[in-house]
Design a protein around this motif. Sequence first.
Motif, PDB file in Angstrom:
ATOM      1  N   THR A   1       2.291   3.948   4.768  1.00  0.00           N
ATOM      2  CA  THR A   1       2.141   5.391   4.964  1.00  0.00           C
ATOM      3  C   THR A   1       0.727   5.776   4.566  1.00  0.00           C
ATOM      4  O   THR A   1       0.082   5.063   3.792  1.00  0.00           O
ATOM      5  CB  THR A   1       3.143   6.167   4.092  1.00  0.00           C
TER       6      THR A   1
ATOM      7  N   VAL B   1       6.888   0.280   7.899  1.00  0.00           N
ATOM      8  CA  VAL B   1       7.688   0.945   6.872  1.00  0.00           C
ATOM      9  C   VAL B   1       6.814   1.360   5.685  1.00  0.00           C
ATOM     10  O   VAL B   1       6.922   2.476   5.178  1.00  0.00           O
ATOM     11  CB  VAL B   1       8.824   0.017   6.397  1.00  0.00           C
TER      12      VAL B   1
ATOM     13  N   THR C   1      10.033   6.849   4.330  1.00  0.00           N
ATOM     14  CA  THR C   1       8.830   6.493   3.558  1.00  0.00           C
ATOM     15  C   THR C   1       7.695   7.477   3.769  1.00  0.00           C
ATOM     16  O   THR C   1       6.902   7.714   2.867  1.00  0.00           O
ATOM     17  CB  THR C   1       8.341   5.073   3.917  1.00  0.00           C
ATOM     18  N   GLU C   2       7.642   8.063   4.947  1.00  0.00           N
ATOM     19  CA  GLU C   2       6.603   9.057   5.212  1.00  0.00           C
ATOM     20  C   GLU C   2       6.690  10.208   4.206  1.00  0.00           C
ATOM     21  O   GLU C   2       5.698  10.809   3.851  1.00  0.00           O
ATOM     22  CB  GLU C   2       6.775   9.570   6.652  1.00  0.00           C
TER      23      GLU C   2
ATOM     24  N   ARG D   1      10.398   4.808   8.546  1.00  0.00           N
ATOM     25  CA  ARG D   1       9.093   5.403   8.282  1.00  0.00           C
ATOM     26  C   ARG D   1       9.129   6.921   8.469  1.00  0.00           C
ATOM     27  O   ARG D   1       8.707   7.687   7.594  1.00  0.00           O
ATOM     28  CB  ARG D   1       8.063   4.771   9.216  1.00  0.00           C
TER      29      ARG D   1
END
Lengths: 122, 233, 277
Positions: free
Chosen positions: C134, C131, C36-37, C32
């Motif tokens: 976001t 995950v 993914t962030e 994350r």
Amino acid sequence: MSWELDNDRPIYLQLMDRIRQDIIASLYRPGEKLPSVRELALIASVNPNTMQKALSELEREGLVYSQRTSGRFITEDEKMLKQLKDELAFEQIRKFFEQMKQLGFQEEETLSLIQKTLKREA
Amino acid sequence: MKPILECRELSKKYNNISYALNSLNLTLERGQIVGLLGPNGSGKTTLIKLINGLLIPTGGEVLIDGMAPGVKTKKIVSYLPERTYLDESMKVKDIISYFADFYDDFVTERAYQMLRDLEIRAEVRLRTLSKGTKEKLQLILVMSRDASLYVLDEPIGGVDPAARDYILRTILTNYNEDAAILLSTHLIHDIENILDRVVFIRQGQLALNATVDEIRMEQGKSIDSLFREVFRC
Amino acid sequence: MLGKLIKYDIKSLNRFLIIIHGVLLLSAVLIRIFFTEKITAESLLESETGSAIPFMLVMTIILYSLLVTCISFATGLIITVRFYKNLFSDEGYLSQTLPVTRGQHLLSKTISGGIWSCIDTFLVFLSLYIVLATPDITGLFRQYAPEIQAELGFTGSYQMSFAVITAVFLLSSFIGAISNVIMYYTSVILGQLFSGHRVVGAVAAYFAITGVLAILSSAVMLISGIFPMMTGDGIMSISPAGYMKNMILFTTILSIVSGAGLYALSYWVMNKKLNLV
């Protein structure tokens, strides 16, 4: 230390012998209290029931007596103790003569050998 | 009072092949230390496992204090198997509290006293102990219970002579008139003097059941030599 | 006594399972933070040609799914091995001579294994959420929620909030997880009947049970008609929501029925047939 025991004779008889010897050898005095069955069994490394049986037999012979609550004591009967001592002595002597016989000595010969030995040591 | 152990026509067959135990009849009373003797494969361990409910009989029944093996008998039977059964990831003190948790008759102080006597530290993990020390620990656990029947499968097999003496003394110390101790061994000579009675088993059947002094009186020989004679190869 | 058994069973499972699920959550958080962030709808569109992000994204997804699969598999394995070791290896000589019934052992193991299996399921969902959820994605989702719902068919009689959908889905997964644990245990127990080949027997029993269940469930699905039929035009005869509802309902019932049946079988075999050799 556990007691030395033979393999071929009943254990309780051997325990009786051993305790008799200890009494003769004044390990226990007349009138003295014996350790408990459990303690004696632990000292000898034997089964408590067997020790119990040995003590009961000794009690029947009159060598020890029990007082209901306080345990087992050696007899105070000096005559009996003397007699026991003599008996054991006779037995030892008989055994000795037996062995000497096996070595080929007649009783008179053995006797004179004993005297010789005593003189030499003195 | 019911006999502490009673086997009636007790049989056990593995895989339908041959009988490990064949119609065994045996009754043991309390207040005795009994030696269970027999050559390898004679059915000693099978009998012991049946007593502990680890095997299901093929025929007949085994009764402990009049009851078939179950929760109630497991409360009063203290069992030492011939193998180590401890979870190796536990610490010594963990296994002690485990026993205390499950067995109401477990005496924790006695266990710690014996640990001190045998110099086993409570903080160590079982994994780090030697095989002999694990066996000693198991015996401590088993003898720290106030059970009615102690069933010890080869209790002195793998330990050194000094520990053997300690173990025999432990057995003698814990002995009481209301309990019976059944122990199997092949080291007959070492334990002969502490036994009341011996039970010989051969090919799953009772070959002899007599007190040690009866045998010595009648046969004029030790159990050890009688055993060698009876089971001569 | 049952409580004590459960306490020790859970304690024993905790040792490994806490660690591997720690790894699961930690890797989810790392993905994350580092990955993914940083992805936004714009960045995806912009980097269409030649950029490393799509490739990295694919790799991460593959590795991450692999990790999730491994951890779920390991969880099942650890629970099963604990069951086998504690009851049927040398340790069984102690466990089976404790003053408890065999039924209590089975129940304790089912509860402790079931709890951890549910925790595993929940943490897998949680890690997915970590995950994927976001701010960008949740924002988009919130913006278009009604449209997504309509597209999936959650309209009319199927109208329900996503919270409810998630809850139902989780509940059904939990039931499946517990049923799975029972299936592992039954396999081990049946394996014990093959003296000499107990582990192989357990594996064989597992495949036999799953095989039978697969055949049974396909048969039931075909007969009952909840199997998604294709119409002549190649269009589903049923909305995705309807299909999901049917599937969830069906698998849940199957889990409950098979779990109960296998539990009864295990109980019976343990009590009547098992010898510790």
